[in-house]
Each structure stands twice: as C-alpha cells, then as structure tokens.
Design an enzyme around this catalytic site. Sequence first.
Site, mmCIF file in Angstrom:
data_model
loop_
_atom_site.group_PDB
_atom_site.id
_atom_site.type_symbol
_atom_site.label_atom_id
_atom_site.label_comp_id
_atom_site.label_asym_id
_atom_site.label_seq_id
_atom_site.Cartn_x
_atom_site.Cartn_y
_atom_site.Cartn_z
ATOM 1 N N ASP A 1 0.811 -1.216 0.000
ATOM 2 C CA ASP A 1 0.000 0.000 0.000
ATOM 3 C C ASP A 1 0.845 1.268 0.000
ATOM 4 O O ASP A 1 0.466 2.295 0.575
ATOM 5 C CB ASP A 1 -0.952 -0.005 1.197
ATOM 6 C CG ASP A 1 -2.061 -1.037 1.022
ATOM 7 O OD1 ASP A 1 -2.581 -1.153 -0.103
ATOM 8 O OD2 ASP A 1 -2.387 -1.730 1.997
ATOM 9 N N ASP B 1 -6.733 -4.596 -4.190
ATOM 10 C CA ASP B 1 -6.384 -3.237 -3.752
ATOM 11 C C ASP B 1 -5.121 -2.722 -4.442
ATOM 12 O O ASP B 1 -4.953 -1.518 -4.638
ATOM 13 C CB ASP B 1 -6.141 -3.196 -2.237
ATOM 14 C CG ASP B 1 -7.162 -3.935 -1.410
ATOM 15 O OD1 ASP B 1 -7.640 -5.003 -1.853
ATOM 16 O OD2 ASP B 1 -7.470 -3.469 -0.303
#
Length: 384
Positions: free
Chosen positions: A96, A157
């Site tokens: 991320d 994601d």
Amino acid sequence: MKESLITGVRWQKAIEYAVLKTKRNLKQQGLKFPHISNDKRYEWGDNEDWIEGFWTGMVWLCYEYSEDEDLRMQANAQIDSFDRRLTAKHCLEHHDIGFLYGLSALAGWIVEADERHRALALRAADHLLGRWREAAGLIQAWGPEGDPENGGRIIIDCLMNLPLLYWASGATGDPRYAEIATRHAELSRKFLVRGDDSSYHTFYFDGSGNSLRGGTHQGHRDGSTWTRGQAWGIYGFALSYRYTGNKDFLETSKRLAAYFIERIPADGIVYWDFDVPVTCSTSRDSSASATAACGMLELLEHLPPADPLRPRLEDAVMLTMTALVESSLGMAQEDEGLIDHGSYHVRGDYGLDGYMIWGDYYYLEALLRLEKRIPGYWYERGQA
C-alpha cells in the site's frame, strides 16, 4: 458528461462543509493521523498504518479548493512524517505504498512542484518495486518475501498502488517501473476478475507463479464479491488504461463497473458485500460507493460520447453522490468523518459502521472532480 453532474450548488456546499471539517480536525489533532475505530469517531495517532496517505490527500484537496495557506503548510508538515517513516522502513511490509506516498509526496509534487516531494515519491516507488517477486511474476501484497501464507498472494487493492510505479517510469525514464506495474495489472485482470464480471478480493500463487486459488480476506466468503474490492478494480483498471493505453484494461474496468451499477440499492449506498444476505442490520459501505464513483468518473473520461455504458455510469454517479452528499450535510459539524456508514473489516467485527478515512478521501475527490475538474493525485495532470 451530463450537465446535471457538473453543475449545481449541492457540490459546492458539500465541498465547503468538508473543508470546514478538515480544518477543524487539523486544529484539534495537529499532526496526528486518523485511524479506524468501532465507535463513531476516529482514533488519532501515529503514521504507522496503510491509510494515512488518505488524510494528507484530503488536506491537499482542501488546499487546492480553498487556497488556504495554512492547509498547504499542514500538508507539508505531514509529508515530513512520511519521509521519516520511509527512512526507518517503519510498518511498510505491504504493497500500500501508493496509498501512502502517492497521496502525500506525489500529491505535493503535483500541487507545488517541490523537488523534495518528487524525490520522496521516487524513493517510495523504489520501495514498492522491491515487493516484485520475479519468479512468481507478481507484487506481493503482504508480509516479507517467502512468507508461507502470503508469499505468493495478490489482492485487488494493489491496482490502486500501481499508479505510483507508472508515474515513476515517466519521471525517471526507466521503463522497469511501468513494465512491472503492467505485468501485475495483467495478472490481476486474468485471475482476480471472474467470468461473470465479479471479482475476487485475493488470489494465491506458489513461488513459481502457478495459480492456486481465489479467496477473500474482508469479503463475505471466498466466492463472494466484496464491494470495496470491486470498486478498487473499477478505478484501478481505468488508471492502468490511462497510463498504458491497453484496451483490455479499459474493457475490464467497464465490465466491473456494469456489475457494480446493477447492484446499487435504490438509496444509492452499497452493502459491504454483494452476496451477503441483506437484513435490517447488514452493514453498508459508503467508502466502496465513494471509491466506485471516482472510478466511474475516471472511466467516463475515456469513453466516446456514443458508448452505451456512459448514461448508466452518469446515472450511477449522480445517484451515489447525491446520497453521499445528503448524508454528509446531515451530519453535525463536530462529527469527525465526512461520510458515515462505511465498513472496514466486517468479518473481523472491526469498523462495521462508521468513518473510513479512504471513504472520506474518495468522497471529496469525487466532489472536486465534479465541481472543479480536480482529479486527485493518481497522475500528473496533462501528462498521463
């Protein structure tokens, strides 16, 4: 784009209320970052999770709208924290990095053209590149290399973290960043998107890249469709198309969007999983709705006027954003979040119905796309 999408005082009023709330939170919390809680509030603390970039991205968006110098100074002060975190490699064993550094350092470069921010964004891209596993041909989502559970795991994601790599190729002239991002996006298209246009949250491979199975971490069950994951896919594949021009990515984004649109409830806010049994107590996920709205607005930029999906996308954005704005404007000024009824990890009984900072960010980004044509910080404006 429909005139009703880009005009009207509702967007201005909602943005101004969001700026007011953001400034209030900054005044009360200083350089702390919002974390998720099980209450109708944020837990404010250190920069050590995967979500802090969304807060800094919101501050940059508020600055771009208001031109308030204090907001610019606050965003810069927060970036110092991201610099220290990357230097220390603190809590960064995950993919991320785009969420963290794209919305902080890259955003600062886009807004200010400050070379310090550009350098930090490139360092972050190098860190993300370090999660590429050549033998398996993927960017490992979580954990250290060789991790027995997560060593060959990808999650949907990650599509929203790839723009940092695409951007780094353009910034440096080194094609490797974009090549790896493209390979990962292609793998995601092949294995995370199912034949009926729904999506897996996660997929497992062995160390040689042989496919094992699809699964979920935060969805209802392995074969269900987690709504936020579907939203990541809509936006992520549209952005991969923007950078690469690969029409397969555009078509995949369209397919995911059509699936999402067909399942939006009449009141405009999706439930946390498209396959969960719905009762009066089933959690919604406003953050999935806000993310999908941003993805659909991005997708609309790439479709010709005659594309049959255009009116459905426009209607879905209007339905979603009207519902989110009405909800937001009905919240009290002292409420810390911009939108309510977000979900984090319903299966884990954590963050079932409250404020999600990424939901707040995407809600504000969608508003600024509609009102000011400010598209967020996933690419340099006019260059991708």
